[in-house]
Design a protein around this motif. Sequence first.
Motif, PDB file in Angstrom:
ATOM      1  N   LYS A  19       0.831  -1.210   0.000  1.00  0.00           N
ATOM      2  CA  LYS A  19       0.000   0.000   0.000  1.00  0.00           C
ATOM      3  C   LYS A  19       0.864   1.258   0.000  1.00  0.00           C
ATOM      4  CE  LYS A  19      -4.450  -1.564   1.736  1.00  0.00           C
ATOM      5  NZ  LYS A  19      -5.136  -1.175   0.484  1.00  0.00           N
TER       6      LYS A  19
ATOM      7  N   SER B 164       1.942   1.778  -3.517  1.00  0.00           N
ATOM      8  CA  SER B 164       0.853   2.320  -4.322  1.00  0.00           C
ATOM      9  C   SER B 164       0.663   3.808  -4.063  1.00  0.00           C
ATOM     10  CB  SER B 164      -0.436   1.559  -4.018  1.00  0.00           C
ATOM     11  OG  SER B 164      -1.512   2.076  -4.771  1.00  0.00           O
ATOM     12  N   ILE B 165       0.738   4.216  -2.799  1.00  0.00           N
ATOM     13  CA  ILE B 165       0.582   5.633  -2.453  1.00  0.00           C
ATOM     14  C   ILE B 165       1.752   6.453  -2.972  1.00  0.00           C
ATOM     15  CG2 ILE B 165       0.577   7.242  -0.493  1.00  0.00           C
ATOM     16  CD1 ILE B 165      -1.092   5.097   1.010  1.00  0.00           C
TER      17      ILE B 165
ATOM     18  N   GLU C 100       1.235   7.221  -6.573  1.00  0.00           N
ATOM     19  CA  GLU C 100       0.284   8.302  -6.790  1.00  0.00           C
ATOM     20  C   GLU C 100       0.920   9.662  -6.529  1.00  0.00           C
ATOM     21  OE1 GLU C 100      -2.681   7.996  -8.119  1.00  0.00           O
ATOM     22  OE2 GLU C 100      -2.368   5.840  -8.272  1.00  0.00           O
TER      23      GLU C 100
ATOM     24  N   ALA D 293      -7.656  14.658  -5.947  1.00  0.00           N
ATOM     25  CA  ALA D 293      -7.662  13.281  -6.458  1.00  0.00           C
ATOM     26  C   ALA D 293      -6.598  12.447  -5.752  1.00  0.00           C
ATOM     27  CB  ALA D 293      -7.432  13.280  -7.963  1.00  0.00           C
ATOM     28  N   LEU D 294      -5.442  13.038  -5.507  1.00  0.00           N
ATOM     29  CA  LEU D 294      -4.378  12.345  -4.787  1.00  0.00           C
ATOM     30  C   LEU D 294      -4.828  11.982  -3.381  1.00  0.00           C
ATOM     31  CD1 LEU D 294      -1.445  11.429  -4.262  1.00  0.00           C
ATOM     32  CD2 LEU D 294      -0.907  13.831  -3.744  1.00  0.00           C
TER      33      LEU D 294
ATOM     34  N   GLN E 235      -7.873  11.632  -2.213  1.00  0.00           N
ATOM     35  CA  GLN E 235      -8.920  10.621  -2.254  1.00  0.00           C
ATOM     36  C   GLN E 235      -8.341   9.240  -2.537  1.00  0.00           C
ATOM     37  OE1 GLN E 235     -12.065  10.940  -1.359  1.00  0.00           O
ATOM     38  NE2 GLN E 235     -11.703  13.097  -0.883  1.00  0.00           N
ATOM     39  N   SER E 236      -7.293   9.180  -3.347  1.00  0.00           N
ATOM     40  CA  SER E 236      -6.640   7.907  -3.626  1.00  0.00           C
ATOM     41  C   SER E 236      -5.985   7.345  -2.368  1.00  0.00           C
ATOM     42  CB  SER E 236      -5.594   8.089  -4.731  1.00  0.00           C
ATOM     43  OG  SER E 236      -4.904   6.888  -4.978  1.00  0.00           O
ATOM     44  N   ILE E 237      -5.314   8.197  -1.605  1.00  0.00           N
ATOM     45  CA  ILE E 237      -4.677   7.766  -0.351  1.00  0.00           C
ATOM     46  C   ILE E 237      -5.742   7.295   0.639  1.00  0.00           C
ATOM     47  CG2 ILE E 237      -3.358   8.546   1.648  1.00  0.00           C
ATOM     48  CD1 ILE E 237      -1.898  10.484  -0.224  1.00  0.00           C
TER      49      ILE E 237
ATOM     50  N   SER F 285      -8.710   6.113   0.026  1.00  0.00           N
ATOM     51  CA  SER F 285      -9.276   4.838  -0.420  1.00  0.00           C
ATOM     52  C   SER F 285      -8.360   3.669  -0.082  1.00  0.00           C
ATOM     53  CB  SER F 285      -9.526   4.870  -1.924  1.00  0.00           C
ATOM     54  OG  SER F 285     -10.531   5.812  -2.247  1.00  0.00           O
ATOM     55  N   GLU F 286      -7.060   3.862  -0.270  1.00  0.00           N
ATOM     56  CA  GLU F 286      -6.103   2.810   0.061  1.00  0.00           C
ATOM     57  C   GLU F 286      -6.211   2.423   1.534  1.00  0.00           C
ATOM     58  OE1 GLU F 286      -4.009   0.972  -1.601  1.00  0.00           O
ATOM     59  OE2 GLU F 286      -3.804   1.928  -3.551  1.00  0.00           O
TER      60      GLU F 286
ATOM     61  N   GLU G  42      -9.624   0.680   2.719  1.00  0.00           N
ATOM     62  CA  GLU G  42      -9.758  -0.721   2.325  1.00  0.00           C
ATOM     63  C   GLU G  42      -9.133  -1.671   3.343  1.00  0.00           C
ATOM     64  OE1 GLU G  42      -7.902  -0.942  -1.436  1.00  0.00           O
ATOM     65  OE2 GLU G  42      -9.542   0.041  -2.541  1.00  0.00           O
TER      66      GLU G  42
END
Length: 287
Positions: A201, A204-205, A208, A261-262, A264-266, A268-269, A272
């Motif tokens: 994770k 992935s972050i 981004e 957007a960045l 929100q992506s973090i 969401s990661e 989860e």
Amino acid sequence: MPGSVKERALRYGMVTLVWLLAAVVLAGCFLTENVKGKLSHKINEQQDVVYYNGTGLLNLNKLDEFLERKAGSQRIIQYTIEGDPLFMELRYEGDKLSVTYDNTEDAFGSKEISMYTCSTLERKEESTELKYTLTGCEGEYPEAELLRVHYGLSEQADFGFVLQYGVNRRNEINTLEQRLVKDLQDGRTVEASDFRLPHAKLQSIYRELVLAGYMQDKTLTEACNRKPAVTYALLVEMNGNERNFAWSECDQSADGKVMTALAQSIISEVQESELYQALPETKGYYE
């Protein structure tokens, strides 16, 4: 608020931009021709893909959009170590790509404008890098790398971040202090114990962050005419250096949209993860 820049040039090596003609024309690898008219040297930081040597990349999404629509043109500008700009323009002409390269502002270059043709631009993403390649090019070598973006987390000495978000920024994702705080929106917050994100994770972050160009200054605003308003604050630490950003959901500038957007992506990661899902559900709401 603009992020403070403390990075040393070349410290990170996250992005390697390989300029086709800068390397291969001098070696005589491509069939090229000098052209009289030079490209415009006025840089549009909203539209051009710009690589500032050692400090990040702007507008990578523009190259993706160009690749998808297969029409029009896209400019790419790279700065040399000495700070001189090199200009490239890709333009679709029917089913072919016309490529123009201009290094006339490079103090150590050949000061030429050259042109050649390729058939396609390909995009390939792997776990730790994103690569753009020109294929079907004229000359001895039909394939050449245009752009390579590295985001391998294992290449970095250390990495951590703090993201605060929501109304009054009462939610917090903090990998530096292993804190995860959730706003229950009824006046209370709840904190998870022993918060740690797995390497996958974090990787992935980090990806981004790199693709969002977090190492570049951003023009952001916290002003918002909504009540209540969602606001964000992001701190990123890397190799002993840091970047700080603050903005609101009302910031609809190009930088504001990228940063939202960045974030929100973090979020969401993290949401989860089993640890977050084990936290109590939100009890109230903001009016």
